[in-house]
Design an enzyme around this catalytic site. Structure first.
Site, PDB file in Angstrom:
ATOM      1  N   GLU A 188      -2.370  -1.470  -1.826  1.00  0.00           N
ATOM      2  CA  GLU A 188      -2.547  -1.029  -0.368  1.00  0.00           C
ATOM      3  C   GLU A 188      -1.102  -0.689  -0.427  1.00  0.00           C
ATOM      4  O   GLU A 188       0.080  -1.900  -0.632  1.00  0.00           O
ATOM      5  CB  GLU A 188      -3.035  -2.679   0.554  1.00  0.00           C
ATOM      6  CG  GLU A 188      -3.750  -3.538  -0.402  1.00  0.00           C
ATOM      7  CD  GLU A 188      -5.638  -2.499   0.646  1.00  0.00           C
ATOM      8  OE1 GLU A 188      -5.415  -1.959   1.417  1.00  0.00           O
ATOM      9  OE2 GLU A 188      -5.924  -3.075   0.163  1.00  0.00           O
ATOM     10  N   CYS A 203       1.161  -0.538   7.665  1.00  0.00           N
ATOM     11  CA  CYS A 203       1.009   0.220   7.120  1.00  0.00           C
ATOM     12  C   CYS A 203      -0.619   1.573   8.176  1.00  0.00           C
ATOM     13  O   CYS A 203       0.372   2.133   7.493  1.00  0.00           O
ATOM     14  CB  CYS A 203       0.217  -0.170   5.791  1.00  0.00           C
ATOM     15  SG  CYS A 203      -0.673  -2.029   6.291  1.00  0.00           S
TER      16      CYS A 203
HETATM   17  P1  NAD Z   1       8.461  -2.735  -0.819  1.00  0.00           P
HETATM   18  O1  NAD Z   1       7.376  -2.073  -2.463  1.00  0.00           O
HETATM   19  O2  NAD Z   1       9.633  -2.542  -1.553  1.00  0.00           O
HETATM   20  O3  NAD Z   1       8.108  -4.151  -1.488  1.00  0.00           O
HETATM   21  C1  NAD Z   1       7.013  -4.629  -1.373  1.00  0.00           C
HETATM   22  C2  NAD Z   1       6.818  -6.113  -2.530  1.00  0.00           C
HETATM   23  O4  NAD Z   1       7.628  -5.588  -3.568  1.00  0.00           O
HETATM   24  C3  NAD Z   1       8.269  -7.044  -1.965  1.00  0.00           C
HETATM   25  O5  NAD Z   1       7.828  -8.746  -1.802  1.00  0.00           O
HETATM   26  C4  NAD Z   1       9.134  -6.684  -3.444  1.00  0.00           C
HETATM   27  O6  NAD Z   1       9.901  -8.219  -3.773  1.00  0.00           O
HETATM   28  C5  NAD Z   1       8.050  -6.546  -4.474  1.00  0.00           C
HETATM   29  N1  NAD Z   1       8.666  -5.845  -5.343  1.00  0.00           N
HETATM   30  C6  NAD Z   1       9.883  -5.516  -5.524  1.00  0.00           C
HETATM   31  N2  NAD Z   1       9.788  -4.482  -6.874  1.00  0.00           N
HETATM   32  C7  NAD Z   1       9.109  -4.679  -7.127  1.00  0.00           C
HETATM   33  C8  NAD Z   1       8.735  -4.759  -8.544  1.00  0.00           C
HETATM   34  N3  NAD Z   1       9.122  -3.355  -9.600  1.00  0.00           N
HETATM   35  N4  NAD Z   1       7.646  -4.498  -8.398  1.00  0.00           N
HETATM   36  C9  NAD Z   1       6.869  -5.745  -7.996  1.00  0.00           C
HETATM   37  N5  NAD Z   1       6.858  -5.990  -7.069  1.00  0.00           N
HETATM   38  C10 NAD Z   1       8.316  -5.152  -6.553  1.00  0.00           C
HETATM   39  O7  NAD Z   1       7.943  -2.675  -0.368  1.00  0.00           O
HETATM   40  P2  NAD Z   1       8.732  -2.426   1.632  1.00  0.00           P
HETATM   41  O8  NAD Z   1       9.626  -1.708   1.713  1.00  0.00           O
HETATM   42  O9  NAD Z   1       9.020  -4.200   1.237  1.00  0.00           O
HETATM   43  O10 NAD Z   1       7.150  -2.704   2.735  1.00  0.00           O
HETATM   44  C11 NAD Z   1       6.948  -2.071   3.762  1.00  0.00           C
HETATM   45  C12 NAD Z   1       5.671  -1.106   2.226  1.00  0.00           C
HETATM   46  O11 NAD Z   1       4.400  -1.651   2.856  1.00  0.00           O
HETATM   47  C13 NAD Z   1       5.566   0.318   3.200  1.00  0.00           C
HETATM   48  O12 NAD Z   1       5.394   1.443   3.166  1.00  0.00           O
HETATM   49  C14 NAD Z   1       4.088   0.069   4.147  1.00  0.00           C
HETATM   50  O13 NAD Z   1       3.298   0.927   4.670  1.00  0.00           O
HETATM   51  C15 NAD Z   1       3.392  -0.962   2.826  1.00  0.00           C
HETATM   52  N6  NAD Z   1       2.401  -1.777   3.239  1.00  0.00           N
HETATM   53  C16 NAD Z   1       1.022  -1.986   2.924  1.00  0.00           C
HETATM   54  C17 NAD Z   1       0.667  -2.290   3.439  1.00  0.00           C
HETATM   55  C18 NAD Z   1      -1.251  -1.912   3.536  1.00  0.00           C
HETATM   56  O14 NAD Z   1      -2.212  -2.621   3.807  1.00  0.00           O
HETATM   57  N7  NAD Z   1      -1.166  -0.827   2.483  1.00  0.00           N
HETATM   58  C19 NAD Z   1       0.998  -3.436   4.346  1.00  0.00           C
HETATM   59  C20 NAD Z   1       1.222  -4.257   4.105  1.00  0.00           C
HETATM   60  C21 NAD Z   1       2.619  -3.509   4.023  1.00  0.00           C
END
Ligand code: NAD
Length: 539
Positions: free
Chosen positions: A275, A309
């Site tokens: 997502e 999101c």
């Molecule tokens: P991010 O990808 O930086 O982080 C998300 C999660 O991934 C965190 O828990 C982080 O610790 C973890 N993470 C970081 N590096 C990783 C790796 N190498 N491998 C696996 N996991 C890792 O995202 P963010 O910037 O914190 O969140 C915002 C983003 O999330 C926006 O783009 C938003 O649109 C998206 N989002 C999507 C939805 C949806 O349902 N489509 C919902 C909420 C947020």
């Protein structure tokens, strides 16, 4: 600057930083209790400080988990999964319905925590409680029906009795971001667990206490602790370590990280569900109810300070009403009450992290430098707290500006006029994302028709995102670079299962019987196929 018409937020309608110092921080005893929910191997762990977005003051520290901690959590989850999967659906359902009731009873505690960790306004924190309760009830009540074994047509009519069985995949890894810390920690875990899986959760560092509160409440409701483990710490370390050990990855976050998760899942040949981000459009047709569309735009653009999101970041408004629409939108936006308060008095809270506010500032600065016009907002509000940014409306945005196509993930929207329906659809679809879209018209049949031309997983007519998101019986997921698979509905639980076909053969084998000449068998089978084609009974 002469081309900029700025409507400032009036100072009487905001709460100053000094006033927010009266906010009561989460109790140390509560934080200690929440930390005790984490799976940790023995020995010392480094700690990571967590700061409150409202004030910048420390909330507390969380342990920096290691790959060894994850190994332990996944091992325990795998061992506990066997007994858990043997429980009846009714038994599992009782636990989640108890959780549902306790969540509604104790919502005040978690609303405070969500606000402390994310800085969002209480009204937006409540959306998380609402959605978590709705999705929990849906899967607690529906899982059995969605997963029950189904009779399928057998290889040979009447002679082959075939059933399709759904089995749990095993241990599901859940990685969630900071923007909806309660909702995202729980609402994918519930279907995974109702399907008989165990799960291990890795929340974002910034919002771990909210996720731990939810895990604690699930355990109080009767969930065996090892069935749902949680390890806190840095994503780049723990994310890959989790992906290395589990049987399925459920990831919510940025498209950039989602690709890494998908790559690892592909390498291991395990399933994954992603997502991801969005750059969601709203189309306001010439026959829209203007008041409703403006209200919908404010909800869609500024809920949780735009860090959703499904937030609206682009509005296409018909040229015949664009001036009136913009006038009302700018006026209402400028009147929104910003501030830090643990009650329902504020319309919008602050952003959640330094990285986020810098990204928002950079997008707006870049746009303004290249000629965008600021109709409302467009600046930080350090007088309210370190991470407050005014809800912002831009016009005259062009392709050269970063925010034209990139996700801002903040309280910033670009508004563009359009002249024909076809143009609006084309521009709405001109994005690498495909998560959410919104259409406003008094002719709902026209809106629903137009919706099918939009390449997004969710399209709302006369709502910005809540109608599709809240329709939890229907899948909610992204197209293009917004994700893979979906949450909600049948898809939201089936993905956590593997299909198995069990076929029982009676009387005769499917192939040539021992006592029959192959040429005779071929003749009889040919006759049988011709008969089946005619009578259609077994189609
Ligand atoms: P991010 O990808 O930086 O982080 C998300 C999660 O991934 C965190 O828990 C982080 O610790 C973890 N993470 C970081 N590096 C990783 C790796 N190498 N491998 C696996 N996991 C890792 O995202 P963010 O910037 O914190 O969140 C915002 C983003 O999330 C926006 O783009 C938003 O649109 C998206 N989002 C999507 C939805 C949806 O349902 N489509 C919902 C909420 C947020």
């Amino acid at each position: 600057m002469s081309s900029r018409r700025i409507i400032q937020h009036s100072d009487q309608r905001t709460t100053s930083q000094a006033e927010t110092s009266g906010l009561i921080a989460p109790a140390t005893t509560l934080l200690d209790h929440l930390r005790s929910q984490i799976t940790l191997t023995g020995g010392p762990h480094e700690t990571i400080p967590v700061r409150a977005p409202y004030t910048g003051a420390p909330i507390g520290t969380i342990p920096a988990g290691t790959a060894a901690d994850l190994e332990l959590a996944v091992q325990r989850a795998g061992a506990a999964q066997v007994a858990w999967s043997k429980r009846t659906f009714a038994d599992r359902s009782r636990i989640f319905m108890r959780f549902h009731d306790m969540l509604l009873e104790r919502q005040g505690e978690v609303l405070d925590l969500i606000q402390w960790e994310t800085g969002k306004a209480r009204r937006h924190a409540f959306e998380e409680v609402l959605d978590t309760a709705i999705v929990t009830r849906y899967y607690a009540r529906r899982a059995e029906r969605l997963l029950r074994p189904r009779r399928r047509k057998g290889a040979l009519p009447l002679l082959t009795l075939t059933r399709e069985i759904k089995s749990p995949v095993g241990v599901v890894g859940l990685i969630v971001p900071w923007n909806y810390p309660l909702n995202l920690a729980v609402t994918d875990a519930v279907p995974a667990l109702m399907a008989g899986n165990a799960a291990v959760l890795k929340p974002d560092v910034q919002t771990s206490f909210t996720a731990l509160w939810a895990v604690d409440l699930l355990r109080r409701a009767g969930l065996p602790p090892d069935v749902f483990g949680v390890v806190t710490g840095e994503g780049p370390l723990l994310g890959p370590a989790l992906g290395e050990r589990v049987d399925y990855m459920m990831f919510t976050g940025s498209t950039r990280t989602g690709r890494l998760v998908a790559r690892q899942a592909a390498e291991r040949l395990i399933g994954c569900s992603l997502e991801l981000g969005g750059k969601n459009p709203m189309i306001v047709l010439e026959d829209a109810d203007l008041e409703a569309a403006v209200y919908g735009a404010i909800q869609g653009c500024f809920a949780s300070a735009g860090q959703v999101c499904v937030s609206i970041e682009r509005i296409y408004v018909h040229e015949s009403i664009s001036e009136r629409f913009l006038g009302k939108l700018a006026e209402r936006t400028a009147a929104l009450k910003l501030g830090a308060s643990l009650d329902y008095s504020m319309d919008m809270g602050s952003l959640t992290g330094d990285r986020q506010i810098q990204h928002v500032e950079e997008h707006v600065r870049d746009a303004v430098e290249k000629g965008a016009v600021v109709l409302a907002g467009g600046r930080r509000r350090p007088d309210l707290g370190p991470l407050f940014y005014e809800p912002t409306i831009l016009t005259h945005v062009t392709e050269q500006m970063q925010l034209y196509a990139e996700e801002t993930f903040g309280p910033v929207v670009a508004v563009y006029p359009f002249s024909s329906e076809a143009e609006a659809v084309e521009r709405a679809n001109a994005t690498r994302y495909g998560l959410n879209a919104s259409i406003w018209t008094r002719d709902t049949a026209r809106g629903a028709r137009l919706a099918q031309q939009i390449r997004a997983g969710n399209v709302n007519v006369n709502e910005s995102y809540a109608a599709a998101w809240g329709s939890v019986d229907s899948p909610c997921g992204g197209r293009k670079e917004s994700g893979m698979r979906a949450r909600h509905g049948a898809e939201g639980i089936l993905k956590f299962t593997e299909a198995q076909t069990v076929a029982v053969q009676r009387l005769l084998p499917v192939g040539t019987p021992q006592w029959m000449e192959p040429s005779v068998h071929a003749r009889w089978m040919t006759r049988l196929l011709k008969l089946l084609r005619r009578i259609r009974v077994f189609d």
